[in-house]
Enzyme design. Structure first.
Site, short mmCIF file in Angstrom:
data_model
loop_
_atom_site.label_atom_id
_atom_site.label_comp_id
_atom_site.label_asym_id
_atom_site.label_seq_id
_atom_site.Cartn_x
_atom_site.Cartn_y
_atom_site.Cartn_z
CB SER A 140 -0.88 0.00 1.26
OG SER A 140 -1.51 1.26 1.45
CE1 TYR A 153 -3.99 -2.14 5.46
CE2 TYR A 153 -2.93 -0.15 4.64
CZ TYR A 153 -3.57 -1.34 4.40
OH TYR A 153 -3.79 -1.75 3.10
#
Length: 282
Positions: A140, A153
């Protein structure tokens, strides 16, 4: 039935029952490849993808090493080899670090970092035997730069990035390639209630920002500009290259993040260059 003579590229995809994993599975099948589509509920995975002669669905919880070993064994028994492993399965624990419990942070890292490690560890002996293969991990832009409300995350994705970079240096000698994919905002299912767990608000200092952020993100679900089907087809194309990229910026916003990160690092390197360069022993 084992097919040891097939010339098809064999893909194993984690989290293939929905979201980007489903799109990747469908794109690989459409390109004429064989797909081992995995998920915690293989029946749901099969229903999502539909019938196909070159499809095998297998139960795989990426947090369980024994599931990973069984999935690789099933792949080799059915198709004879494994060419592309896609570490895609994931979830999202969102919230300020102080409000995320230690258990939630550990659970995030367990899925996003140790999960890919479990599956890759199971796949590498087969790829070494073949002297070929590609390990593709879906990271990501949050693995390149920190984002508010994404501390857990980003921690997991930053870890994924470092592990994959180091892994590439270790396995290249065996003809095994690696590729990191850093998507920006795509219309996947990451922000749905099935994938996102929000920290329980507990601290007044964060309350207003939490309320605004959760409202904004829930409103963003289904409105992201990136097309996951296009991304899936791009990944199939890249996997077919003699030398896939070590990193792929997926989306215009991802390209901008790459550029911003690179410029920021250069700026930080130059900010105290004289002091940084004066630290050797006399």
């Amino acid at each position: 039935m084992t097919d040891n003579t097939t010339n098809k590229q064999v893909w194993l995809i984690t989290g293939a029952g929905r979201g980007l994993g489903l799109d990747i599975a469908q794109a690989a099948l459409a390109a004429g490849h064989a797909v081992v589509a995995t998920g915690r509920n293989p029946q749901k995975v099969a229903e999502a993808i539909g019938q196909h002669d070159d499809l095998l669905t297998v139960k795989l919880d990426v947090t369980k090493p024994e599931d990973a070993q069984a999935a690789i064994q099933a792949t080799v028994e059915r198709f004879g080899h494994l060419d592309v492993l896609v570490n895609n399965a994931g979830n999202f624990y969102a919230g300020f670090f102080e409000e995320l419990s230690p258990e939630q942070v550990r659970a995030q890292v367990e899925v996003l970092l140790f999960g890919p490690m479990n599956v890759t560890r199971a796949a590498l002996p087969q790829m070494r035997k073949q002297r070929s293969g590609l390990v593709m991990s879906i990271s990501s832009t949050a693995g390149l730069t920190g984002i508010v409300f994404c501390s857990a995350y980003s921690a997991a994705k930053f870890g994924l990035e470092g592990w994959m970079e180091s892994l590439n240096l270790e396995v290249a000698q065996f003809g095994i390639k690696t590729m990191l994919v850093e998507p920006g905002f795509f219309r996947t299912e990451l922000l749905t209630d099935d994938s996102t767990i929000y920290a329980e608000p507990q601290i007044d200092d964060y309350a207003e920002t939490t309320r605004k952020t959760v409202t904004e993100w829930k409103g963003m679900d289904g409105q992201q500009t990136g097309d996951p089907a296009k991304l899936a087809h791009a990944l199939v194309q890249l996997a077919a290259l003699p030398q896939p990229p070590l990193r792929f910026a997926a989306g215009v916003d991802a390209v901008a993040t790459f550029e911003d990160r690179g410029n920021a690092l250069l700026e930080q390197a130059n900010a105290y260059r004289e002091l940084s360069s004066s630290l050797a022993l006399d």
